[in-house]
Design an enzyme around this catalytic site. Sequence first.
Site, PDB file in Angstrom:
ATOM      1  N   LEU A  15     -24.552 -45.964-112.177  1.00 54.92           N
ATOM      2  CA  LEU A  15     -25.183 -46.783-113.216  1.00 54.92           C
ATOM      3  C   LEU A  15     -25.485 -48.169-112.663  1.00 54.92           C
ATOM      4  CD1 LEU A  15     -25.930 -47.296-116.264  1.00 54.92           C
ATOM      5  CD2 LEU A  15     -23.627 -48.176-116.542  1.00 54.92           C
ATOM      6  N   HIS A  19     -29.128 -48.424-128.918  1.00 55.26           N
ATOM      7  CA  HIS A  19     -29.954 -48.301-127.698  1.00 55.26           C
ATOM      8  C   HIS A  19     -31.411 -48.598-128.016  1.00 55.26           C
ATOM      9  CE1 HIS A  19     -26.672 -46.772-125.224  1.00 55.26           C
ATOM     10  NE2 HIS A  19     -26.312 -46.033-126.260  1.00 55.26           N
ATOM     11  N   ASP A  71     -28.832 -39.670-118.925  1.00 55.73           N
ATOM     12  CA  ASP A  71     -29.234 -40.485-120.088  1.00 55.73           C
ATOM     13  C   ASP A  71     -29.923 -41.775-119.649  1.00 55.73           C
ATOM     14  OD1 ASP A  71     -26.875 -41.573-119.096  1.00 55.73           O
ATOM     15  OD2 ASP A  71     -26.217 -42.290-121.052  1.00 55.73           O
ATOM     16  N   LYS A  73     -25.008 -42.382-134.191  1.00 50.93           N
ATOM     17  CA  LYS A  73     -26.278 -42.544-133.471  1.00 50.93           C
ATOM     18  C   LYS A  73     -27.243 -43.422-134.260  1.00 50.93           C
ATOM     19  CE  LYS A  73     -27.161 -40.777-130.039  1.00 50.93           C
ATOM     20  NZ  LYS A  73     -26.851 -41.263-128.662  1.00 50.93           N
ATOM     21  N   ARG A 128     -20.731 -35.866-134.150  1.00 49.20           N
ATOM     22  CA  ARG A 128     -19.647 -36.830-134.400  1.00 49.20           C
ATOM     23  C   ARG A 128     -19.832 -37.486-135.776  1.00 49.20           C
ATOM     24  NH1 ARG A 128     -20.796 -40.156-129.033  1.00 49.20           N
ATOM     25  NH2 ARG A 128     -22.854 -39.419-129.609  1.00 49.20           N
ATOM     26  N   GLU A 161     -23.160 -50.376-128.351  1.00 42.61           N
ATOM     27  CA  GLU A 161     -23.269 -50.456-126.889  1.00 42.61           C
ATOM     28  C   GLU A 161     -23.380 -51.873-126.362  1.00 42.61           C
ATOM     29  OE1 GLU A 161     -25.585 -49.233-128.841  1.00 42.61           O
ATOM     30  OE2 GLU A 161     -27.515 -50.147-128.357  1.00 42.61           O
ATOM     31  N   TYR A 216     -24.315 -46.866-132.608  1.00 39.36           N
ATOM     32  CA  TYR A 216     -25.040 -46.926-131.344  1.00 39.36           C
ATOM     33  C   TYR A 216     -26.519 -47.072-131.689  1.00 39.36           C
ATOM     34  CZ  TYR A 216     -21.120 -45.159-128.500  1.00 39.36           C
ATOM     35  OH  TYR A 216     -19.936 -45.014-127.852  1.00 39.36           O
TER      36      TYR A 216
HETATM   37  N1  NAD Z   1     -24.820 -37.666-120.291  1.00 38.83           N
HETATM   38  C1  NAD Z   1     -23.970 -38.212-121.131  1.00 38.83           C
HETATM   39  O1  NAD Z   1     -23.669 -37.666-122.182  1.00 38.83           O
HETATM   40  C2  NAD Z   1     -23.307 -39.510-120.775  1.00 38.83           C
HETATM   41  C3  NAD Z   1     -22.173 -39.946-121.461  1.00 38.83           C
HETATM   42  C4  NAD Z   1     -21.555 -41.141-121.071  1.00 38.83           C
HETATM   43  C5  NAD Z   1     -22.092 -41.881-120.007  1.00 38.83           C
HETATM   44  N2  NAD Z   1     -23.218 -41.425-119.379  1.00 38.83           N
HETATM   45  C6  NAD Z   1     -23.841 -42.141-118.235  1.00 38.83           C
HETATM   46  O2  NAD Z   1     -23.070 -41.993-117.067  1.00 38.83           O
HETATM   47  C7  NAD Z   1     -23.444 -43.011-116.160  1.00 38.83           C
HETATM   48  C8  NAD Z   1     -22.218 -43.658-115.549  1.00 38.83           C
HETATM   49  O3  NAD Z   1     -21.539 -44.403-116.551  1.00 38.83           O
HETATM   50  P1  NAD Z   1     -20.204 -45.227-116.241  1.00 38.83           P
HETATM   51  O4  NAD Z   1     -19.663 -45.666-117.547  1.00 38.83           O
HETATM   52  O5  NAD Z   1     -19.321 -44.480-115.318  1.00 38.83           O
HETATM   53  O6  NAD Z   1     -20.803 -46.486-115.458  1.00 38.83           O
HETATM   54  P2  NAD Z   1     -19.983 -47.537-114.559  1.00 38.83           P
HETATM   55  O7  NAD Z   1     -20.764 -48.785-114.554  1.00 38.83           O
HETATM   56  O8  NAD Z   1     -18.561 -47.568-114.960  1.00 38.83           O
HETATM   57  O9  NAD Z   1     -20.039 -46.879-113.085  1.00 38.83           O
HETATM   58  C9  NAD Z   1     -21.221 -46.758-112.325  1.00 38.83           C
HETATM   59  C10 NAD Z   1     -20.867 -46.795-110.853  1.00 38.83           C
HETATM   60  O10 NAD Z   1     -22.060 -46.492-110.131  1.00 38.83           O
HETATM   61  C11 NAD Z   1     -22.020 -47.245-108.912  1.00 38.83           C
HETATM   62  N3  NAD Z   1     -23.362 -47.315-108.342  1.00 38.83           N
HETATM   63  C12 NAD Z   1     -24.439 -48.016-108.807  1.00 38.83           C
HETATM   64  N4  NAD Z   1     -25.490 -47.806-107.994  1.00 38.83           N
HETATM   65  C13 NAD Z   1     -25.083 -46.945-107.015  1.00 38.83           C
HETATM   66  C14 NAD Z   1     -25.717 -46.370-105.881  1.00 38.83           C
HETATM   67  N5  NAD Z   1     -27.011 -46.622-105.593  1.00 38.83           N
HETATM   68  N6  NAD Z   1     -24.978 -45.553-105.097  1.00 38.83           N
HETATM   69  C15 NAD Z   1     -23.692 -45.306-105.391  1.00 38.83           C
HETATM   70  N7  NAD Z   1     -23.035 -45.830-106.421  1.00 38.83           N
HETATM   71  C16 NAD Z   1     -23.718 -46.650-107.239  1.00 38.83           C
HETATM   72  C17 NAD Z   1     -21.456 -48.586-109.365  1.00 38.83           C
HETATM   73  O11 NAD Z   1     -20.931 -49.321-108.265  1.00 38.83           O
HETATM   74  C18 NAD Z   1     -20.358 -48.148-110.352  1.00 38.83           C
HETATM   75  O12 NAD Z   1     -19.090 -48.008-109.726  1.00 38.83           O
HETATM   76  C19 NAD Z   1     -24.323 -43.965-116.995  1.00 38.83           C
HETATM   77  O13 NAD Z   1     -25.671 -43.694-116.739  1.00 38.83           O
HETATM   78  C20 NAD Z   1     -23.989 -43.622-118.404  1.00 38.83           C
HETATM   79  O14 NAD Z   1     -25.026 -43.958-119.303  1.00 38.83           O
HETATM   80  C21 NAD Z   1     -23.820 -40.265-119.748  1.00 38.83           C
END
Ligand code: NAD
Length: 370
Positions: A240, A96, A270, A75, A15, A118, A94
Amino acid sequence: MIIGVPKELKDHETRVGLVPAGVGELVSFGHTVLVETGAGQASFFDDEEYRNAGATIVPAAKELWAKAEMIVKVKEPIEPEYRFFRPGLVLFTYLHLAPLPDLTEELLQHQVTAVAYETVEGHGGGLPLLEPMSEVAGRLAVQVGAQYLERRYGGRGMLLGGVPGVPPARVLVLGGGIVGTNSAKMATGMGAVVTIADRSAARLRQIDDLFGGRVLTLAANPSTIAEAVAEADLLIGAVLIPGASAPKIVSTDMVRRMKRGAVIVDVAIDQGGCIETAHPTTHTHPSYVLHDVVHYCVTNMPAAVPRTSTLALTNVTFAYVRQLADHGFAEAVRRDAGLHAGVNTYQGALTYEAVAAAQKRPYRALSELL
Ligand SMILES: NC(=O)c1ccc[n+]([C@@H]2O[C@H](COP(=O)([O-])OP(=O)(O)OC[C@H]3O[C@@H](n4cnc5c(N)ncnc54)[C@H](O)[C@@H]3O)[C@@H](O)[C@H]2O)c1
Protein backbone atom coordinates in the site's frame (compact mmCIF):
# COMPACT_ATOMS: atom_id res chain seq x y z
CA MET A 1 -29.38 11.01 20.80
CA ILE A 2 -31.43 8.90 18.41
CA ILE A 3 -29.10 6.52 16.57
CA GLY A 4 -30.19 4.53 13.52
CA VAL A 5 -28.62 1.30 12.27
CA PRO A 6 -29.88 0.47 8.76
CA LYS A 7 -29.54 -2.82 6.93
CA GLU A 8 -26.68 -2.57 4.45
CA LEU A 9 -27.84 -2.39 0.84
CA LYS A 10 -24.52 -2.67 -1.00
CA ASP A 11 -24.13 -5.93 -2.91
CA HIS A 12 -22.67 -8.71 -0.77
CA GLU A 13 -22.25 -6.49 2.27
CA THR A 14 -22.88 -8.71 5.26
CA ARG A 15 -21.64 -6.60 8.16
CA VAL A 16 -23.68 -4.31 10.41
CA GLY A 17 -22.78 -1.02 12.10
CA LEU A 18 -23.62 -1.88 15.73
CA VAL A 19 -23.86 -5.18 17.63
CA PRO A 20 -26.45 -5.84 20.35
CA ALA A 21 -23.88 -5.29 23.13
CA GLY A 22 -23.20 -1.79 21.77
CA VAL A 23 -26.91 -1.07 21.57
CA GLY A 24 -27.26 -2.12 25.23
CA GLU A 25 -24.52 0.27 26.30
CA LEU A 26 -25.94 3.20 24.33
CA VAL A 27 -29.42 2.58 25.73
CA SER A 28 -28.05 2.38 29.28
CA PHE A 29 -26.58 5.86 28.77
CA GLY A 30 -29.95 7.26 27.79
CA HIS A 31 -29.74 7.07 24.00
CA THR A 32 -32.40 5.64 21.69
CA VAL A 33 -31.29 3.08 19.12
CA LEU A 34 -33.36 2.18 16.06
CA VAL A 35 -32.33 -0.96 14.18
CA GLU A 36 -33.81 -1.87 10.80
CA THR A 37 -35.42 -5.32 10.62
CA GLY A 38 -32.81 -7.90 9.64
CA ALA A 39 -29.88 -5.45 9.83
CA GLY A 40 -27.70 -7.92 11.74
CA GLN A 41 -29.00 -11.10 10.15
CA ALA A 42 -26.05 -11.80 7.85
CA SER A 43 -23.69 -11.42 10.82
CA PHE A 44 -25.91 -13.76 12.88
CA PHE A 45 -27.27 -11.09 15.21
CA ASP A 46 -31.06 -11.40 15.04
CA ASP A 47 -33.72 -8.79 15.73
CA GLU A 48 -34.59 -10.48 19.02
CA GLU A 49 -31.05 -9.87 20.37
CA TYR A 50 -31.24 -6.20 19.43
CA ARG A 51 -34.70 -5.91 20.96
CA ASN A 52 -33.49 -7.56 24.18
CA ALA A 53 -30.61 -5.06 24.27
CA GLY A 54 -33.14 -2.21 24.20
CA ALA A 55 -33.31 -1.33 20.51
CA THR A 56 -36.50 -0.47 18.69
CA ILE A 57 -36.80 -2.58 15.56
CA VAL A 58 -37.97 -0.48 12.63
CA PRO A 59 -39.40 -2.25 9.58
CA ALA A 60 -38.68 0.44 6.97
CA ALA A 61 -35.40 2.16 6.12
CA LYS A 62 -37.26 5.38 5.32
CA GLU A 63 -38.68 5.69 8.82
CA LEU A 64 -35.34 4.81 10.43
CA TRP A 65 -33.37 7.44 8.47
CA ALA A 66 -36.08 10.06 9.07
CA LYS A 67 -36.13 9.59 12.84
CA ALA A 68 -32.40 9.11 13.50
CA GLU A 69 -30.08 12.01 14.31
CA MET A 70 -27.05 9.84 13.57
CA ILE A 71 -26.80 6.88 11.19
CA VAL A 72 -24.16 4.24 11.97
CA LYS A 73 -23.38 2.06 8.95
CA VAL A 74 -20.60 -0.01 7.43
CA LYS A 75 -20.37 0.89 3.72
CA GLU A 76 -21.03 4.13 1.90
CA PRO A 77 -24.68 4.80 1.08
CA ILE A 78 -25.74 3.76 -2.39
CA GLU A 79 -28.21 5.51 -4.67
CA PRO A 80 -31.52 4.30 -3.13
CA GLU A 81 -30.29 5.74 0.18
CA TYR A 82 -29.46 9.22 -1.16
CA ARG A 83 -33.11 10.28 -0.83
CA PHE A 84 -32.83 9.87 2.95
CA PHE A 85 -30.14 12.56 3.27
CA ARG A 86 -31.10 15.79 5.02
CA PRO A 87 -29.32 18.80 6.54
CA GLY A 88 -27.63 18.12 9.88
CA LEU A 89 -27.90 14.32 9.70
CA VAL A 90 -24.70 12.75 11.06
CA LEU A 91 -23.49 9.80 8.99
CA PHE A 92 -20.75 7.61 10.47
CA THR A 93 -19.50 4.89 8.09
CA TYR A 94 -16.80 3.90 5.58
CA LEU A 95 -17.11 6.39 2.72
CA HIS A 96 -13.98 6.26 0.50
CA LEU A 97 -15.30 9.38 -1.24
CA ALA A 98 -12.36 10.18 -3.54
CA PRO A 99 -13.63 8.08 -6.48
CA LEU A 100 -17.33 8.80 -5.75
CA PRO A 101 -18.24 12.28 -7.06
CA ASP A 102 -21.99 11.54 -7.17
CA LEU A 103 -22.19 10.51 -3.52
CA THR A 104 -20.01 13.48 -2.56
CA GLU A 105 -22.34 15.83 -4.43
CA GLU A 106 -25.40 14.40 -2.64
CA LEU A 107 -23.76 14.71 0.78
CA LEU A 108 -22.79 18.32 0.05
CA GLN A 109 -26.13 19.32 -1.45
CA HIS A 110 -28.09 17.86 1.43
CA GLN A 111 -25.65 19.24 4.01
CA VAL A 112 -25.02 15.87 5.64
CA THR A 113 -22.33 15.73 8.34
CA ALA A 114 -20.36 12.76 7.04
CA VAL A 115 -17.66 11.22 9.22
CA ALA A 116 -15.63 8.60 7.35
CA TYR A 117 -14.22 5.63 9.26
CA GLU A 118 -11.22 5.45 6.96
CA THR A 119 -9.99 8.96 7.71
CA VAL A 120 -10.43 8.96 11.51
CA GLU A 121 -6.93 9.17 13.01
CA GLY A 122 -5.68 7.42 16.13
CA HIS A 123 -4.11 9.23 19.08
CA GLY A 124 -0.71 7.80 18.17
CA GLY A 125 -1.29 8.36 14.42
CA GLY A 126 -2.42 5.62 12.04
CA LEU A 127 -5.94 4.88 10.86
CA PRO A 128 -7.48 2.79 13.64
CA LEU A 129 -10.78 2.13 11.88
CA LEU A 130 -9.04 0.58 8.86
CA GLU A 131 -6.69 -1.70 10.79
CA PRO A 132 -9.13 -4.40 11.88
CA MET A 133 -10.29 -5.01 8.31
CA SER A 134 -6.66 -5.36 7.21
CA GLU A 135 -6.17 -7.85 10.03
CA VAL A 136 -9.16 -9.85 8.85
CA ALA A 137 -8.13 -9.72 5.18
CA GLY A 138 -4.52 -10.65 5.97
CA ARG A 139 -5.53 -13.69 7.97
CA LEU A 140 -8.24 -14.68 5.52
CA ALA A 141 -5.80 -14.46 2.59
CA VAL A 142 -3.94 -17.50 3.91
CA GLN A 143 -7.13 -19.46 4.64
CA VAL A 144 -8.37 -18.74 1.12
CA GLY A 145 -4.95 -19.36 -0.43
CA ALA A 146 -4.68 -22.73 1.31
CA GLN A 147 -8.07 -23.69 -0.08
CA TYR A 148 -7.25 -22.63 -3.65
CA LEU A 149 -4.04 -24.64 -3.50
CA GLU A 150 -6.27 -27.71 -3.28
CA ARG A 151 -6.58 -29.56 -6.57
CA ARG A 152 -10.35 -29.20 -6.85
CA TYR A 153 -10.04 -25.40 -6.74
CA GLY A 154 -7.48 -25.46 -9.55
CA GLY A 155 -4.39 -25.24 -7.36
CA ARG A 156 -1.28 -27.39 -7.47
CA GLY A 157 -2.66 -29.79 -4.90
CA MET A 158 -0.40 -28.83 -2.04
CA LEU A 159 -0.93 -28.82 1.69
CA LEU A 160 0.37 -25.53 3.02
CA GLY A 161 2.26 -27.17 5.87
CA GLY A 162 3.40 -30.28 3.99
CA VAL A 163 3.83 -33.44 6.11
CA PRO A 164 6.92 -35.11 7.60
CA GLY A 165 9.08 -36.03 4.63
CA VAL A 166 7.30 -33.67 2.22
CA PRO A 167 8.26 -29.98 2.15
CA PRO A 168 5.67 -27.32 2.99
CA ALA A 169 4.43 -24.71 0.51
CA ARG A 170 6.34 -21.48 -0.06
CA VAL A 171 4.32 -18.39 0.72
CA LEU A 172 5.54 -15.02 -0.54
CA VAL A 173 3.90 -11.94 1.00
CA LEU A 174 4.45 -8.64 -0.81
CA GLY A 175 4.22 -5.79 1.69
CA GLY A 176 4.87 -6.25 5.39
CA GLY A 177 2.20 -3.93 6.81
CA ILE A 178 -0.93 -4.95 8.71
CA VAL A 179 -2.24 -7.30 6.01
CA GLY A 180 1.21 -8.78 5.35
CA THR A 181 2.15 -9.49 8.96
CA ASN A 182 -1.26 -11.02 9.66
CA SER A 183 -0.87 -13.26 6.62
CA ALA A 184 2.58 -14.26 7.81
CA LYS A 185 1.25 -15.14 11.28
CA MET A 186 -1.33 -17.51 9.79
CA ALA A 187 0.99 -19.01 7.20
CA THR A 188 3.80 -19.72 9.68
CA GLY A 189 1.20 -21.14 12.05
CA MET A 190 0.13 -23.57 9.32
CA GLY A 191 3.72 -24.63 8.77
CA ALA A 192 4.48 -22.90 5.45
CA VAL A 193 7.86 -21.41 4.56
CA VAL A 194 7.09 -17.68 4.57
CA THR A 195 8.92 -14.74 3.02
CA ILE A 196 7.84 -11.11 3.42
CA ALA A 197 9.12 -8.61 0.87
CA ASP A 198 8.91 -4.90 1.60
CA ARG A 199 10.67 -1.83 0.25
CA SER A 200 11.15 -0.43 3.74
CA ALA A 201 14.31 -1.68 5.43
CA ALA A 202 13.03 -0.41 8.79
CA ARG A 203 9.86 -2.45 8.36
CA LEU A 204 11.85 -5.57 7.47
CA ARG A 205 13.91 -5.12 10.64
CA GLN A 206 10.74 -4.91 12.73
CA ILE A 207 9.37 -8.04 11.03
CA ASP A 208 12.59 -9.91 11.68
CA ASP A 209 12.31 -9.03 15.38
CA LEU A 210 8.59 -9.76 15.49
CA PHE A 211 8.88 -13.25 14.06
CA GLY A 212 12.17 -14.16 15.70
CA GLY A 213 13.59 -15.47 12.45
CA ARG A 214 10.58 -17.68 11.58
CA VAL A 215 9.87 -15.48 8.54
CA LEU A 216 12.41 -14.71 5.81
CA THR A 217 12.63 -11.04 4.91
CA LEU A 218 13.42 -9.71 1.46
CA ALA A 219 14.28 -6.20 0.30
CA ALA A 220 11.79 -5.64 -2.51
CA ASN A 221 13.21 -4.66 -5.89
CA PRO A 222 12.35 -5.92 -9.37
CA SER A 223 15.02 -8.60 -9.41
CA THR A 224 14.43 -10.03 -5.89
CA ILE A 225 10.68 -10.01 -6.52
CA ALA A 226 11.02 -11.80 -9.89
CA GLU A 227 13.10 -14.56 -8.32
CA ALA A 228 10.85 -15.01 -5.27
CA VAL A 229 7.63 -14.96 -7.33
CA ALA A 230 8.93 -17.81 -9.52
CA GLU A 231 9.48 -19.96 -6.43
CA ALA A 232 6.20 -19.17 -4.64
CA ASP A 233 3.31 -21.63 -4.33
CA LEU A 234 1.11 -18.94 -2.76
CA LEU A 235 1.64 -15.26 -3.52
CA ILE A 236 -0.14 -12.67 -1.37
CA GLY A 237 -0.26 -9.05 -2.57
CA ALA A 238 -0.42 -6.62 0.37
CA VAL A 239 1.42 -3.45 -0.59
CA LEU A 240 0.00 0.00 0.00
CA ILE A 241 1.09 3.51 -0.81
CA PRO A 242 -1.35 5.61 1.23
CA GLY A 243 -3.66 7.68 -0.93
CA ALA A 244 -2.39 6.20 -4.21
CA SER A 245 -3.09 3.24 -6.45
CA ALA A 246 -1.09 0.13 -5.60
CA PRO A 247 2.19 -0.15 -7.53
CA LYS A 248 2.24 -3.09 -9.98
CA ILE A 249 5.30 -4.79 -8.62
CA VAL A 250 4.58 -8.20 -10.20
CA SER A 251 4.49 -8.10 -14.00
CA THR A 252 2.58 -10.41 -16.35
CA ASP A 253 5.92 -11.90 -17.32
CA MET A 254 6.66 -12.83 -13.72
CA VAL A 255 3.23 -14.48 -13.41
CA ARG A 256 3.92 -16.46 -16.61
CA ARG A 257 7.04 -17.83 -14.97
CA MET A 258 5.17 -18.99 -11.84
CA LYS A 259 4.64 -22.68 -11.14
CA ARG A 260 1.60 -24.29 -12.73
CA GLY A 261 -1.27 -24.28 -10.21
CA ALA A 262 0.32 -21.66 -7.98
CA VAL A 263 -2.15 -19.30 -6.29
CA ILE A 264 -2.29 -15.51 -6.14
CA VAL A 265 -4.38 -13.68 -3.54
CA ASP A 266 -4.09 -9.97 -4.34
CA VAL A 267 -5.48 -8.32 -1.22
CA ALA A 268 -4.35 -4.91 -2.51
CA ILE A 269 -6.91 -5.21 -5.34
CA ASP A 270 -9.13 -2.65 -3.59
CA GLN A 271 -6.44 -0.11 -4.50
CA GLY A 272 -6.06 -1.48 -8.02
CA GLY A 273 -3.90 -4.50 -7.14
CA CYS A 274 -0.12 -4.94 -7.06
CA ILE A 275 -0.05 -7.79 -9.59
CA GLU A 276 -0.46 -6.95 -13.26
CA THR A 277 -2.69 -9.95 -14.05
CA ALA A 278 -5.10 -9.28 -11.15
CA HIS A 279 -8.53 -7.81 -11.77
CA PRO A 280 -11.30 -7.34 -9.21
CA THR A 281 -13.55 -10.31 -8.44
CA THR A 282 -16.61 -10.76 -6.21
CA HIS A 283 -17.67 -13.27 -3.57
CA THR A 284 -20.01 -14.81 -6.16
CA HIS A 285 -17.19 -15.35 -8.69
CA PRO A 286 -14.07 -15.03 -6.55
CA SER A 287 -11.38 -16.61 -8.75
CA TYR A 288 -10.12 -17.17 -12.28
CA VAL A 289 -7.15 -18.95 -13.84
CA LEU A 290 -4.70 -17.02 -16.00
CA HIS A 291 -1.32 -18.31 -17.25
CA ASP A 292 -2.03 -21.52 -15.26
CA VAL A 293 -2.11 -19.52 -12.02
CA VAL A 294 -5.24 -19.27 -9.84
CA HIS A 295 -6.13 -15.65 -9.05
CA TYR A 296 -8.35 -14.62 -6.10
CA CYS A 297 -8.93 -10.86 -6.09
CA VAL A 298 -12.02 -10.09 -4.02
CA THR A 299 -12.17 -6.40 -3.17
CA ASN A 300 -14.13 -6.77 0.08
CA MET A 301 -12.68 -9.90 1.61
CA PRO A 302 -13.93 -9.22 5.18
CA ALA A 303 -17.53 -9.72 3.99
CA ALA A 304 -16.72 -13.45 3.71
CA VAL A 305 -16.53 -13.65 7.50
CA PRO A 306 -19.14 -11.11 8.62
CA ARG A 307 -19.44 -12.29 12.20
CA THR A 308 -15.73 -11.78 12.88
CA SER A 309 -15.56 -8.64 10.75
CA THR A 310 -18.58 -6.99 12.37
CA LEU A 311 -17.20 -7.66 15.85
CA ALA A 312 -13.71 -6.48 14.84
CA LEU A 313 -15.10 -3.34 13.23
CA THR A 314 -17.51 -2.39 16.00
CA ASN A 315 -14.80 -3.02 18.62
CA VAL A 316 -12.99 0.00 17.21
CA THR A 317 -15.86 2.18 15.97
CA PHE A 318 -17.96 1.97 19.12
CA ALA A 319 -15.87 4.36 21.23
CA TYR A 320 -16.43 7.04 18.57
CA VAL A 321 -20.16 6.28 18.36
CA ARG A 322 -20.31 6.87 22.12
CA GLN A 323 -18.39 10.15 21.84
CA LEU A 324 -20.66 11.43 19.07
CA ALA A 325 -23.81 10.32 20.90
CA ASP A 326 -22.79 11.56 24.35
CA HIS A 327 -21.38 14.96 23.39
CA GLY A 328 -23.08 15.69 20.09
CA PHE A 329 -21.12 16.18 16.85
CA ALA A 330 -19.55 19.61 17.41
CA GLU A 331 -18.33 18.94 20.96
CA ALA A 332 -17.13 15.41 20.10
CA VAL A 333 -14.89 16.64 17.27
CA ARG A 334 -13.66 19.52 19.41
CA ARG A 335 -12.55 17.05 22.06
CA ASP A 336 -10.90 14.53 19.72
CA ALA A 337 -8.58 15.69 16.95
CA GLY A 338 -8.60 12.19 15.44
CA LEU A 339 -12.38 12.24 15.06
CA HIS A 340 -12.13 15.81 13.71
CA ALA A 341 -9.88 14.40 10.96
CA GLY A 342 -12.61 11.93 10.05
CA VAL A 343 -15.09 14.61 8.97
CA ASN A 344 -15.39 14.67 5.19
CA THR A 345 -18.46 16.89 4.66
CA TYR A 346 -20.12 19.46 6.93
CA GLN A 347 -22.85 22.01 6.19
CA GLY A 348 -22.37 21.70 2.46
CA ALA A 349 -18.57 22.05 2.56
CA LEU A 350 -15.96 19.44 1.67
CA THR A 351 -13.71 19.27 4.72
CA TYR A 352 -11.27 16.55 3.71
CA GLU A 353 -8.39 17.86 1.66
CA ALA A 354 -7.42 14.68 -0.21
CA VAL A 355 -11.00 14.12 -1.39
CA ALA A 356 -11.27 17.76 -2.48
CA ALA A 357 -8.00 17.43 -4.42
CA ALA A 358 -9.06 14.12 -6.03
CA GLN A 359 -12.37 15.60 -7.19
CA LYS A 360 -11.03 19.09 -7.93
CA ARG A 361 -13.55 20.68 -5.58
CA PRO A 362 -12.99 23.52 -3.11
CA TYR A 363 -11.79 22.51 0.33
CA ARG A 364 -12.83 24.18 3.60
CA ALA A 365 -11.14 23.48 6.94
CA LEU A 366 -13.67 22.16 9.42
CA SER A 367 -12.19 24.33 12.18
CA GLU A 368 -13.31 27.44 10.22
CA LEU A 369 -16.88 26.18 10.07
CA LEU A 370 -17.46 25.02 13.63
N1 NAD B 1 -9.29 -6.84 -0.44
C1 NAD B 1 -9.74 -6.50 0.75
O1 NAD B 1 -10.82 -6.88 1.16
C2 NAD B 1 -8.88 -5.66 1.65
C3 NAD B 1 -9.15 -5.56 3.01
C4 NAD B 1 -8.30 -4.81 3.83
C5 NAD B 1 -7.19 -4.16 3.26
N2 NAD B 1 -6.97 -4.27 1.92
C6 NAD B 1 -5.82 -3.63 1.24
O2 NAD B 1 -4.62 -4.30 1.54
C7 NAD B 1 -3.54 -3.44 1.25
C8 NAD B 1 -2.53 -3.46 2.38
O3 NAD B 1 -3.10 -2.84 3.53
P1 NAD B 1 -2.29 -2.67 4.90
O4 NAD B 1 -3.26 -2.21 5.91
O5 NAD B 1 -1.48 -3.88 5.18
O6 NAD B 1 -1.30 -1.48 4.52
P2 NAD B 1 0.03 -1.04 5.32
O7 NAD B 1 0.25 0.38 5.01
O8 NAD B 1 -0.05 -1.47 6.73
O9 NAD B 1 1.19 -1.92 4.62
C9 NAD B 1 1.62 -1.74 3.30
C10 NAD B 1 3.07 -2.15 3.19
O10 NAD B 1 3.41 -2.12 1.80
C11 NAD B 1 4.78 -1.71 1.71
N3 NAD B 1 5.07 -1.25 0.35
C12 NAD B 1 4.63 -0.11 -0.26
N4 NAD B 1 5.11 -0.07 -1.51
C13 NAD B 1 5.84 -1.20 -1.71
C14 NAD B 1 6.59 -1.72 -2.80
N5 NAD B 1 6.68 -1.05 -3.97
N6 NAD B 1 7.22 -2.90 -2.63
C15 NAD B 1 7.13 -3.55 -1.46
N7 NAD B 1 6.47 -3.12 -0.39
C16 NAD B 1 5.82 -1.95 -0.50
C17 NAD B 1 4.89 -0.63 2.78
O11 NAD B 1 6.24 -0.40 3.15
C18 NAD B 1 4.05 -1.24 3.92
O12 NAD B 1 4.85 -1.98 4.83
C19 NAD B 1 -4.20 -2.06 1.01
O13 NAD B 1 -4.32 -1.84 -0.36
C20 NAD B 1 -5.55 -2.20 1.63
O14 NAD B 1 -6.50 -1.31 1.07
C21 NAD B 1 -7.79 -5.00 1.12
